[in-house]
Design a protein around this motif. Sequence first.
Motif, mmCIF file in Angstrom:
data_model
loop_
_atom_site.group_PDB
_atom_site.id
_atom_site.type_symbol
_atom_site.label_atom_id
_atom_site.label_comp_id
_atom_site.label_asym_id
_atom_site.label_seq_id
_atom_site.Cartn_x
_atom_site.Cartn_y
_atom_site.Cartn_z
ATOM 1 N N ASP A 1 -17.357 -6.188 -10.265
ATOM 2 C CA ASP A 1 -17.523 -5.068 -9.383
ATOM 3 C C ASP A 1 -17.309 -5.001 -8.164
ATOM 4 O OD1 ASP A 1 -18.529 -3.510 -11.916
ATOM 5 O OD2 ASP A 1 -20.626 -4.123 -11.169
ATOM 6 N N ARG A 2 -17.564 -6.029 -7.311
ATOM 7 C CA ARG A 2 -17.354 -6.377 -6.116
ATOM 8 C C ARG A 2 -15.842 -6.648 -5.676
ATOM 9 N NH1 ARG A 2 -21.550 -10.992 -5.900
ATOM 10 N NH2 ARG A 2 -19.947 -11.830 -6.507
ATOM 11 N N THR A 3 -15.297 -7.286 -6.762
ATOM 12 C CA THR A 3 -13.824 -7.515 -6.559
ATOM 13 C C THR A 3 -13.107 -6.126 -6.662
ATOM 14 O OG1 THR A 3 -14.123 -9.573 -7.689
ATOM 15 C CG2 THR A 3 -11.811 -8.595 -7.602
ATOM 16 N N TRP A 4 -13.463 -5.170 -7.738
ATOM 17 C CA TRP A 4 -12.605 -4.169 -7.692
ATOM 18 C C TRP A 4 -12.953 -3.078 -6.430
ATOM 19 C CZ3 TRP A 4 -8.942 -1.637 -10.094
ATOM 20 C CH2 TRP A 4 -8.934 -0.420 -9.897
ATOM 21 N N GLN A 5 -14.266 -3.188 -5.953
ATOM 22 C CA GLN A 5 -14.596 -2.449 -4.743
ATOM 23 C C GLN A 5 -13.735 -3.070 -3.627
ATOM 24 O OE1 GLN A 5 -16.632 0.399 -4.772
ATOM 25 N NE2 GLN A 5 -15.586 0.465 -2.403
ATOM 26 N N PHE A 6 -13.637 -4.268 -3.474
ATOM 27 C CA PHE A 6 -12.680 -4.764 -2.399
ATOM 28 C C PHE A 6 -11.311 -4.194 -2.664
ATOM 29 C CE2 PHE A 6 -9.861 -8.126 -1.241
ATOM 30 C CZ PHE A 6 -10.051 -8.309 0.252
ATOM 31 N N VAL A 7 -10.728 -4.316 -3.653
ATOM 32 C CA VAL A 7 -9.273 -3.686 -3.811
ATOM 33 C C VAL A 7 -9.131 -2.543 -3.576
ATOM 34 C CG1 VAL A 7 -7.480 -3.605 -5.851
ATOM 35 C CG2 VAL A 7 -8.686 -5.644 -5.646
ATOM 36 N N HIS A 8 -10.149 -1.677 -3.936
ATOM 37 C CA HIS A 8 -10.133 -0.215 -3.643
ATOM 38 C C HIS A 8 -9.899 -0.078 -2.184
ATOM 39 C CE1 HIS A 8 -12.223 3.776 -3.423
ATOM 40 N NE2 HIS A 8 -11.256 4.141 -4.127
ATOM 41 N N ASP A 9 -11.072 -0.727 -1.542
ATOM 42 C CA ASP A 9 -11.047 -0.657 -0.096
ATOM 43 C C ASP A 9 -9.747 -1.026 0.643
ATOM 44 O OD1 ASP A 9 -13.626 0.244 -0.308
ATOM 45 O OD2 ASP A 9 -14.738 -1.719 0.446
ATOM 46 N N VAL A 10 -9.313 -2.161 0.167
ATOM 47 C CA VAL A 10 -7.890 -2.685 0.610
ATOM 48 C C VAL A 10 -7.079 -1.652 0.565
ATOM 49 C CG1 VAL A 10 -5.966 -4.121 0.548
ATOM 50 C CG2 VAL A 10 -8.640 -5.105 0.542
ATOM 51 N N ARG A 11 -6.659 -1.047 -0.532
ATOM 52 C CA ARG A 11 -5.783 0.171 -0.851
ATOM 53 C C ARG A 11 -6.096 1.285 0.118
ATOM 54 N NH1 ARG A 11 -5.100 1.673 -6.646
ATOM 55 N NH2 ARG A 11 -3.202 2.798 -5.681
ATOM 56 N N GLY A 12 -7.235 1.557 0.331
ATOM 57 C CA GLY A 12 -7.810 2.617 1.166
ATOM 58 C C GLY A 12 -7.345 2.416 2.833
ATOM 59 N N GLU A 13 -7.527 1.393 3.091
ATOM 60 C CA GLU A 13 -6.998 0.835 4.440
ATOM 61 C C GLU A 13 -5.591 0.610 4.518
ATOM 62 O OE1 GLU A 13 -8.731 0.228 7.124
ATOM 63 O OE2 GLU A 13 -10.698 0.490 6.454
ATOM 64 N N LEU A 14 -4.927 0.241 3.706
ATOM 65 C CA LEU A 14 -3.482 0.180 3.534
ATOM 66 C C LEU A 14 -2.838 1.639 3.764
ATOM 67 C CD1 LEU A 14 -2.607 -2.573 1.263
ATOM 68 C CD2 LEU A 14 -2.259 -2.753 3.597
ATOM 69 N N ARG A 15 -3.564 2.443 3.269
ATOM 70 C CA ARG A 15 -3.070 3.943 3.378
ATOM 71 C C ARG A 15 -2.935 4.379 4.774
ATOM 72 N NH1 ARG A 15 -6.191 5.238 -1.038
ATOM 73 N NH2 ARG A 15 -5.178 4.769 -2.946
ATOM 74 N N ARG A 16 -4.083 4.029 5.664
ATOM 75 C CA ARG A 16 -4.258 4.424 6.895
ATOM 76 C C ARG A 16 -3.378 3.642 7.913
ATOM 77 N NH1 ARG A 16 -10.500 4.951 6.781
ATOM 78 N NH2 ARG A 16 -10.306 3.086 5.370
#
Length: 123
Positions: free
Chosen positions: A56-71
Motif C-alpha cells: 500500500d505504501r509503495t503504491w501510494q509512493f508511485v502514485h505521488d511520484v507520478r503526480g509530482e512528475l505531472r507538475r
Amino acid sequence: MKREDQATGMSVGDESSLAPSSSRVESGQVARLSEDSEERKGRGARQESPGAGFFDRTWQFVHDVRGELRRVTWPTANEVKNITIITLITVIFFAAYLFLVDQLFTLLVTQLERAINWLLGGA
C-alpha cells in the motif's frame, strides 16, 4: 529593521531570527506555537493509516511520484540542445585549461629538479 512574522511569531530581519520574539515568550504563547505547528503539519499532507502495508505504501509512493512528475515544467528540445552545447563547450574549455596548467607545472618541476641536481653536483 526588525519585524515579527504573523504566522510564526519569529523575529525577521536580524541575526536572532531563529529565536521566538520576546513578546510571545512573555505571553506564554510558545507552547501554543508548537501546538499550532503540529496542527499545520497535518494540513495538506496525506494522512497514512498506521497499519498500511508495504505494498500500500509503495503504491501510494508511485502514485505521488507520478503526480509530482505531472507538475514538472519540462525543458523544450531546443533548451536541452542549447544547455548541452554550453556544457560541452565549458567542459572542453576547462579540460584544455587544466591540461595547459598541468604541462606548465610539469615543466617548472622538471626545470627545478635539474637546477637542484646541478647545484648539488648530482648527475
